[in-house]
Design an enzyme around this catalytic site. Structure first.
Site, PDB file in Angstrom:
ATOM      1  N   SER A 101       0.793  -1.234   0.000  1.00 17.58           N
ATOM      2  CA  SER A 101       0.000   0.000   0.000  1.00 17.58           C
ATOM      3  C   SER A 101       0.823   1.281   0.000  1.00 17.58           C
ATOM      4  CB  SER A 101      -0.940   0.017   1.209  1.00 17.58           C
ATOM      5  OG  SER A 101      -2.038  -0.840   0.986  1.00 17.58           O
TER       6      SER A 101
ATOM      7  N   LYS B 275       0.195   3.914  -2.579  1.00 11.65           N
ATOM      8  CA  LYS B 275      -0.873   4.915  -2.457  1.00 11.65           C
ATOM      9  C   LYS B 275      -0.321   6.337  -2.340  1.00 11.65           C
ATOM     10  CE  LYS B 275      -4.244   1.644  -0.673  1.00 11.65           C
ATOM     11  NZ  LYS B 275      -4.529   0.788   0.470  1.00 11.65           N
TER      12      LYS B 275
ATOM     13  N   SER C 292      -5.322   3.271   5.101  1.00 10.75           N
ATOM     14  CA  SER C 292      -5.003   2.490   3.903  1.00 10.75           C
ATOM     15  C   SER C 292      -6.215   1.854   3.244  1.00 10.75           C
ATOM     16  CB  SER C 292      -3.969   1.404   4.246  1.00 10.75           C
ATOM     17  OG  SER C 292      -3.291   0.972   3.095  1.00 10.75           O
TER      18      SER C 292
END
Length: 322
Positions: free
Chosen positions: A71, A74, A135
């Site tokens: 993640s 991101k 997240s």
């Protein structure tokens, strides 16, 4: 005459020895100042510390090899959204309607999530907060489709921003950080279902540096300890930041202050953390990839790296504030 020559020879040898010792000391000092004299190591597959203003690498360990980063991608997703906002293509208070597919992603227990209701609308700001603070995968997907309409189209935007940041060799498949197959109907055609985004530690440092320098709002988002997410008229969710290095957390650094950025974990990526904060009067970006051990270990290893960097950093005067 012979005695005089002996004395001169003796003095000459002493001066030569002093000169050699001084030269060795000077060489060591220069080596340490570059951040390459790594007498300690970080317990991670790859690690980097970068000066956010200059881009100078202050610490590096296996920094060029590509790895899954989960993640942490991101941060790049956020950079694209913030670019859209800067260009007037999206707005912080704009509301995005949630499709059935995105709602399904947001309630899948396999992913990191805040529930999004099908047919409901959420502001870009709320979706960004949930994506960066806890997240939320569904929120990342909703933002990407609002920005570009499909995974493939959003990937092109991600790749373009990555190039602006100086990254040219990364493997980019989706905005979330999961495998291509886990994207289900939104996966890329012609790409292995097992494929995951891959970046080097240096790549991630460049992307983080680019994002915080070009979009200062990033720090206002990622430094939030908590934020509220209104799921619908009857339900809200109190989000607590996953970044264990923010102030007043157990792994908050003692010689500076972290105010970002993003954690990431998958089976392939292990524990990853991209951080930023101000230390010795300058903003640093930190990266650790695939840290073994429990979730908190990624923060401990970041502190370990910071202690190495700051130990050397303190040997030279801190840059003056502008």
């Amino acid at each position: 005459m012979k005695k005089s020559m002996k004395v001169c020879l003796h003095v000459g040898l002493i001066l030569l020895a002093i000169g050699m010792a001084f030269g060795s000391w000077s060489s060591l000092g220069a080596h340490a100042a570059t951040g390459n004299n790594q007498d300690k190591r970080v317990n991670a597959k790859a690690a980097v510390t970068m000066d956010a203003k200059t881009g100078k690498i202050l610490y590096q360990q296996n920094a060029k090899k590509l790895y899954p980063v989960a993640s942490c991608v991101k941060i790049l997703t956020l950079a694209v959204i913030e670019q859209d906002i800067a260009q007037g293509k999206l707005h912080w208070n704009q509301k995005i309607k949630i499709s059935k597919a995105v709602a399904k992603t947001s309630t899948d227990w396999h992913f990191s999530n805040v529930e999004l209701k099908e047919g409901h609308k959420y502001t870009v700001r709320d979706l960004v907060n949930s994506m960066m603070i806890v997240s939320a995968d569904g929120s990342a997907e909703a933002l990407a489709f609002a920005s570009a309409g499909s995974t493939k189209a959003f990937n092109k935007k991600m790749q373009a921003v990555a190039r602006k940041a100086g990254v040219h060799d990364a493997k980019i498949y989706n905005m979330i950080g999961i495998s291509n197959g886990e994207m289900r109907n939104h996966r890329l055609k012609g790409v292995s279902k097992s494929a995951e985004n891959q970046f080097s530690a240096t790549d991630m440092a460049k992307i983080a540096r680019y994002t915080v320098n070009h979009y200062p709002e990033t720090i206002n988002i990622t430094k939030q300890q908590t934020a509220n997410f209104q799921v619908d008229e009857h339900h809200s969710y109190s989000m607590h930041n996953l970044n264990g290095m923010l102030p007043n957390n157990g792994n908050a650094p003692k010689e500076g202050e972290m105010d970002g950025l993003k954690t990431g974990t998958t089976d392939k990526a292990g524990n990853c953390f991209i951080g930023t904060g101000v230390f010795n009067n300058r903003r640093l970006v930190t990266v650790v990839i695939n840290v073994p051990g429990g979730f908190a270990e990624q923060f401990r290893q970041t502190n370990n790296m910071l202690s190495i960097v700051l130990g050397k950093d303190m040997q030279t005067p801190a840059p003056k504030k502008q």
